[in-house]
Design a protein around this motif. Sequence first.
Motif, short mmCIF file in Angstrom:
data_model
loop_
_atom_site.label_atom_id
_atom_site.label_comp_id
_atom_site.label_asym_id
_atom_site.label_seq_id
_atom_site.Cartn_x
_atom_site.Cartn_y
_atom_site.Cartn_z
N PRO A 1 58.19 39.25 38.04
CA PRO A 1 56.83 38.71 38.08
C PRO A 1 55.85 39.76 38.60
N SER A 2 54.75 39.91 37.90
CA SER A 2 53.77 40.92 38.28
C SER A 2 52.37 40.39 38.00
N ILE A 3 51.43 40.78 38.84
CA ILE A 3 50.03 40.38 38.67
C ILE A 3 49.20 41.64 38.49
N GLU B 1 47.88 46.44 40.74
CA GLU B 1 49.02 45.57 40.47
C GLU B 1 49.57 45.01 41.77
N ALA B 2 50.00 43.77 41.71
CA ALA B 2 50.68 43.12 42.82
C ALA B 2 52.04 42.63 42.33
N SER C 1 45.68 32.47 44.80
CA SER C 1 44.89 32.99 45.93
C SER C 1 44.04 34.18 45.52
N LEU C 2 44.60 35.03 44.66
CA LEU C 2 43.82 36.17 44.17
C LEU C 2 42.61 35.69 43.39
N ILE D 1 48.48 41.02 47.02
CA ILE D 1 47.26 40.81 46.24
C ILE D 1 46.08 41.58 46.84
N LYS D 2 46.09 41.79 48.15
CA LYS D 2 45.06 42.66 48.74
C LYS D 2 45.26 44.09 48.27
N ALA D 3 46.53 44.50 48.15
CA ALA D 3 46.81 45.85 47.65
C ALA D 3 46.36 46.00 46.21
N ALA D 4 46.53 44.96 45.40
CA ALA D 4 46.11 45.04 44.00
C ALA D 4 44.61 45.30 43.90
#
Length: 214
Positions: free
Chosen positions: A30-32, A47-48, A65-66, A99-102
């Motif tokens: 799974p990747s965002i 990417e998260a 949340s993102l 998600i903050k890193a993304a």
Amino acid sequence: MRIVRAEAIAVRLPLHQPFIVSYGRFDDMPSILLRVVTDEGVEGWGEAVPDPHVTGESFEGAFASLCHTLLPCLADLAVVDSEILHRRMDSTLLGNPSIKAAIDLAVHDALARTLGVPLFHLLGGRAHAALAQPYVISIKPPEDAAVEAAAAVEDGFAEIKLKVGADDGLDIERIRSLDEAVGERAALRVDANQGWDRSRALRVIRETSDCGVD
């Protein structure tokens, strides 16, 4: 250089074979993905990869949340406003590092593209002449891991990382089988992914001290 649009894309990347570590089995990854666009038409990508056991985020929860909580933090910001961005994100939502890193990655990518330079130029410059990419082997029977490691070395990999930490008591055999399979042809590392307690770690280390584990 102002951010005018952001889009999150949730994907599940199929794997050729299951990836098994001490805390679970993954049949896909799974990747965002996150795309931001500036008023000059420059895109930045981030990417998260949420992992409930590592980052405390579920795939579905992180995506929601993102989209609904963190992306509004980009409102009225320029790609140079990373400090303000992080203050906004941290005051809006506790934790959720992937998600903050993304978002951080996407904004820095857009900044580098706006300036027309590689991103590493903005992060201190080139620190290494070359980087080695290890071949990672998930938890599997020792003989199967040895065959895969030998094939990876034949394909040109100079580093092998073996996942261990299973409850089957075969970690020592796994390490020994890889040491025998690759010998001095490749560097060998092991990663228990929090699957060992102190006593087990010390026992495995002692009993494989003659193997070429980095």
